[in-house]
Design an enzyme around this catalytic site. Sequence first.
Site: not given
Length: 250
Positions: A64, A109, A202
Amino acid sequence: MQPLLFLLIFVLFQEDEAGKIIGGREARPNSHPYMAFLLIQSPEGLSACGGFLVREDFVLTAGHCFGSSINVTLGAHNIRRQEGTQQHITVLRAIRHPDYNPPPVIQNDIMLLQLRSRARRSRAVKPVALPQATKRVQPGALCTVAGWGLVSQRRGTNVLQEVKLRVQTDQTCANRFQFYNSQTQICVGNPRERKSAFKGDSGGPLVCNNVAQGIVSYGSSSGNPPAVFTRIQSFMPWIKRTMRRLSSRY
């Protein structure tokens, strides 16, 4: 550092978009030489993610964290200073996993970034080891997560933070997250402790015994643990195959 890149980083941190390491502390400078800071340009604007060097020409991060343009900074401690240890490299190719699912059903992801030029190894820049495809990290393992950004809901930092987190049972995350998948994800962070990785962290690695086992993926909106990490071990065949295929395409 290129003046424009430094200005973009300054603006980004003014807007508090860099994310959180909650309950951690400042890392010793260059003690995580694999860490990468990603500055991402997309149609939605400017954002930041973490990542980590897995070979001189490849960085691994979360799927992402994709964008139309990605700049990678290696060897940084204070991301808003022009440190002599830093290396700034643009991304040649961003290869997101073909089965990546965006929010709210975040799956697979993971993304490989092929660098436009190879990183130079130094005391501040070194790749981290990846796991064997058959070796699964177990609940109870004590691991480290590092990242830049907020250290509480309102207080920011520009220096690399680190926190030690323990791997939890899959059931702990299955009880909290509807789409948790134990085959491709790891549950990390004791729910009884105020320690976690969150948002702009992230893409950063979960490192256990000097091996990158997970990638920061998602968690609760409050930042309370546990959080969900991509299980690198499950993707090792894809990682090796992709790096091998692209290595001949410089």
